[in-house]
Write a protein that holds these residues in place. Structure first.
Motif, PDB file in Angstrom:
ATOM      1  N   ARG A 172       3.297  25.660 -10.180  1.00 53.66           N
ATOM      2  CA  ARG A 172       3.605  24.535 -11.062  1.00 53.66           C
ATOM      3  C   ARG A 172       3.728  23.234 -10.269  1.00 53.66           C
ATOM      4  N   LEU A 173       4.435  23.272  -9.150  1.00 51.07           N
ATOM      5  CA  LEU A 173       4.570  22.082  -8.304  1.00 51.07           C
ATOM      6  C   LEU A 173       3.215  21.602  -7.815  1.00 51.07           C
ATOM      7  N   ASP A 174       2.356  22.545  -7.391  1.00 49.14           N
ATOM      8  CA  ASP A 174       1.005  22.194  -6.925  1.00 49.14           C
ATOM      9  C   ASP A 174       0.203  21.508  -8.021  1.00 49.14           C
ATOM     10  N   LEU A 175       0.266  22.071  -9.218  1.00 52.46           N
ATOM     11  CA  LEU A 175      -0.512  21.551 -10.341  1.00 52.46           C
ATOM     12  C   LEU A 175      -0.073  20.138 -10.712  1.00 52.46           C
ATOM     13  N   ILE A 176       1.222  19.937 -10.834  1.00 52.42           N
ATOM     14  CA  ILE A 176       1.749  18.621 -11.204  1.00 52.42           C
ATOM     15  C   ILE A 176       1.443  17.598 -10.113  1.00 52.42           C
ATOM     16  N   THR A 177       1.656  17.989  -8.862  1.00 49.28           N
ATOM     17  CA  THR A 177       1.437  17.078  -7.730  1.00 49.28           C
ATOM     18  C   THR A 177      -0.028  16.693  -7.605  1.00 49.28           C
ATOM     19  N   SER A 178      -0.927  17.649  -7.816  1.00 50.67           N
ATOM     20  CA  SER A 178      -2.356  17.368  -7.656  1.00 50.67           C
ATOM     21  C   SER A 178      -2.881  16.389  -8.697  1.00 50.67           C
ATOM     22  N   LYS A 179      -2.210  16.304  -9.852  1.00 46.76           N
ATOM     23  CA  LYS A 179      -2.671  15.408 -10.918  1.00 46.76           C
ATOM     24  C   LYS A 179      -2.249  13.955 -10.705  1.00 46.76           C
ATOM     25  N   LEU A 180      -1.302  13.732  -9.796  1.00 42.66           N
ATOM     26  CA  LEU A 180      -0.833  12.361  -9.566  1.00 42.66           C
ATOM     27  C   LEU A 180      -1.861  11.550  -8.780  1.00 42.66           C
ATOM     28  N   GLU A 181      -2.237  10.418  -9.323  1.00 40.99           N
ATOM     29  CA  GLU A 181      -3.184   9.537  -8.637  1.00 40.99           C
ATOM     30  C   GLU A 181      -2.401   8.510  -7.826  1.00 40.99           C
ATOM     31  N   PRO A 182      -2.712   8.374  -6.539  1.00 39.22           N
ATOM     32  CA  PRO A 182      -2.021   7.353  -5.736  1.00 39.22           C
ATOM     33  C   PRO A 182      -2.393   5.946  -6.217  1.00 39.22           C
ATOM     34  N   ILE A 183      -1.414   5.050  -6.245  1.00 38.79           N
ATOM     35  CA  ILE A 183      -1.683   3.687  -6.713  1.00 38.79           C
ATOM     36  C   ILE A 183      -1.258   2.608  -5.712  1.00 38.79           C
ATOM     37  N   TYR A 184      -0.626   3.018  -4.604  1.00 40.13           N
ATOM     38  CA  TYR A 184      -0.124   1.999  -3.673  1.00 40.13           C
ATOM     39  C   TYR A 184      -1.256   1.193  -3.030  1.00 40.13           C
ATOM     40  N   HIS A 185      -2.406   1.808  -2.862  1.00 32.65           N
ATOM     41  CA  HIS A 185      -3.535   1.086  -2.244  1.00 32.65           C
ATOM     42  C   HIS A 185      -4.595   0.720  -3.286  1.00 32.65           C
ATOM     43  N   SER A 186      -4.171   0.567  -4.531  1.00 37.07           N
ATOM     44  CA  SER A 186      -5.107   0.231  -5.610  1.00 37.07           C
ATOM     45  C   SER A 186      -4.942  -1.235  -6.008  1.00 37.07           C
ATOM     46  N   THR A 187      -5.743  -1.656  -6.986  1.00 39.83           N
ATOM     47  CA  THR A 187      -5.649  -3.042  -7.482  1.00 39.83           C
ATOM     48  C   THR A 187      -4.298  -3.291  -8.153  1.00 39.83           C
ATOM     49  N   ILE A 188      -3.675  -2.229  -8.661  1.00 39.15           N
ATOM     50  CA  ILE A 188      -2.350  -2.369  -9.286  1.00 39.15           C
ATOM     51  C   ILE A 188      -1.351  -2.895  -8.251  1.00 39.15           C
ATOM     52  N   ALA A 189      -1.306  -2.242  -7.105  1.00 40.94           N
ATOM     53  CA  ALA A 189      -0.389  -2.663  -6.043  1.00 40.94           C
ATOM     54  C   ALA A 189      -0.766  -4.040  -5.516  1.00 40.94           C
ATOM     55  N   PHE A 190      -2.076  -4.331  -5.473  1.00 41.64           N
ATOM     56  CA  PHE A 190      -2.522  -5.654  -5.015  1.00 41.64           C
ATOM     57  C   PHE A 190      -1.946  -6.742  -5.927  1.00 41.64           C
ATOM     58  N   LYS A 191      -1.996  -6.504  -7.248  1.00 40.32           N
ATOM     59  CA  LYS A 191      -1.448  -7.485  -8.206  1.00 40.32           C
ATOM     60  C   LYS A 191       0.066  -7.627  -8.034  1.00 40.32           C
ATOM     61  N   LEU A 192       0.743  -6.497  -7.838  1.00 44.03           N
ATOM     62  CA  LEU A 192       2.189  -6.544  -7.638  1.00 44.03           C
ATOM     63  C   LEU A 192       2.548  -7.260  -6.332  1.00 44.03           C
ATOM     64  N   LYS A 193       1.733  -7.037  -5.292  1.00 48.28           N
ATOM     65  CA  LYS A 193       1.965  -7.708  -4.005  1.00 48.28           C
ATOM     66  C   LYS A 193       1.792  -9.218  -4.147  1.00 48.28           C
ATOM     67  N   LYS A 194       0.850  -9.610  -4.972  1.00 49.01           N
ATOM     68  CA  LYS A 194       0.617 -11.033  -5.207  1.00 49.01           C
ATOM     69  C   LYS A 194       1.833 -11.658  -5.896  1.00 49.01           C
ATOM     70  N   ILE A 195       2.385 -10.935  -6.883  1.00 47.48           N
ATOM     71  CA  ILE A 195       3.577 -11.419  -7.582  1.00 47.48           C
ATOM     72  C   ILE A 195       4.777 -11.448  -6.613  1.00 47.48           C
ATOM     73  N   ALA A 196       4.861 -10.428  -5.759  1.00 43.63           N
ATOM     74  CA  ALA A 196       5.960 -10.330  -4.787  1.00 43.63           C
ATOM     75  C   ALA A 196       5.787 -11.294  -3.625  1.00 43.63           C
ATOM     76  N   LYS A 197       4.602 -11.893  -3.563  1.00 46.07           N
ATOM     77  CA  LYS A 197       4.266 -12.836  -2.490  1.00 46.07           C
ATOM     78  C   LYS A 197       4.251 -12.153  -1.133  1.00 46.07           C
ATOM     79  N   PHE A 198       3.712 -10.902  -1.126  1.00 44.46           N
ATOM     80  CA  PHE A 198       3.472 -10.201   0.130  1.00 44.46           C
ATOM     81  C   PHE A 198       2.142 -10.657   0.661  1.00 44.46           C
ATOM     82  N   LYS A 199       2.021 -10.666   1.982  1.00 43.78           N
ATOM     83  CA  LYS A 199       0.742 -11.035   2.585  1.00 43.78           C
ATOM     84  C   LYS A 199      -0.174  -9.843   2.612  1.00 43.78           C
TER      85      LYS A 199
END
Length: 199
Positions: A172-199
């Protein structure tokens, strides 16, 4: 001097003062709202990065650490409304999915931790059977002791093969974990970094 007094008492001056105070209050409100949004974006990015580090560690090592919560605090629930204009509905859903799945995994991990802890201290079965020990102080006791040992040896196979199996919750842990898509290096995080004023 009289003209100055008349000017300060005029409806034009009162209107100008009211407008200036109102404009200043509006500018301060917008700045405060921007600061709150920036701080929220920083915290959410930190939470996403931490959650994905723990999940990535599980994918590499095959186990979650009981002491580490995936979602230690959920800033996303109370700050989601701040980002509705910056992220599209799919991006909002992906962040919400990471948080809700992380919290569900935390609940599972706590249950697993509680179960294994109880098992380790003997509250959940697994208590070893007590075998009477006869001290060989008389010929009769020596004979009984040898008989018990022979019976035990006959019950235990000469070669025992141990097969390592995963605990029942691993799949069950494997199945749930495998379905999670990473977003920290996606355009979502890029937009949040822009709002946070991260370089």
């Amino acid at each position: 001097m009289e003209k100055i007094i008349v000017f300060f008492n005029s409806s034009f001056f009162i209107a100008l003062t009211t407008f200036t105070v109102g404009a200043l209050a509006f500018v301060l409100y917008k700045k405060q709202k921007r600061d709150v949004k920036r701080d929220a974006a920083k915290i959410i990015l930190q939470e996403i990065r931490r959650a994905e580090d723990i999940i990535s560690d599980y994918k590499q090592n095959g186990g979650y650490q009981f002491a580490k919560k995936i979602i230690a605090t959920n800033s996303w629930n109370k700050s989601l409304h701040l980002f509705v204009g910056d992220l599209d509905s799919d991006e909002l859903d992906r962040i919400s999915n990471l948080y809700s799945t992380g919290e569900y995994l935390d609940i599972l991990i706590k249950h697993i931790s509680d179960f294994t802890f109880k098992k380790e201290i003997g509250e959940e079965g697994g208590v070893a059977q007590k075998i009477p020990i006869l001290l060989p102080d008389s010929p009769q006791n020596i004979q009984q002791s040898q008989t018990i040992n022979q019976n035990i040896n006959q019950m235990i196979p000469q070669q025992i093969k141990f097969i390592k199996t995963d605990p029942p919750w691993k799949m069950r842990l494997d199945l749930i974990t495998s379905k999670l898509e990473p977003i920290y290096h996606s355009t979502i995080a890029f937009k949040l970094k822009k709002i946070a004023k991260f370089k």
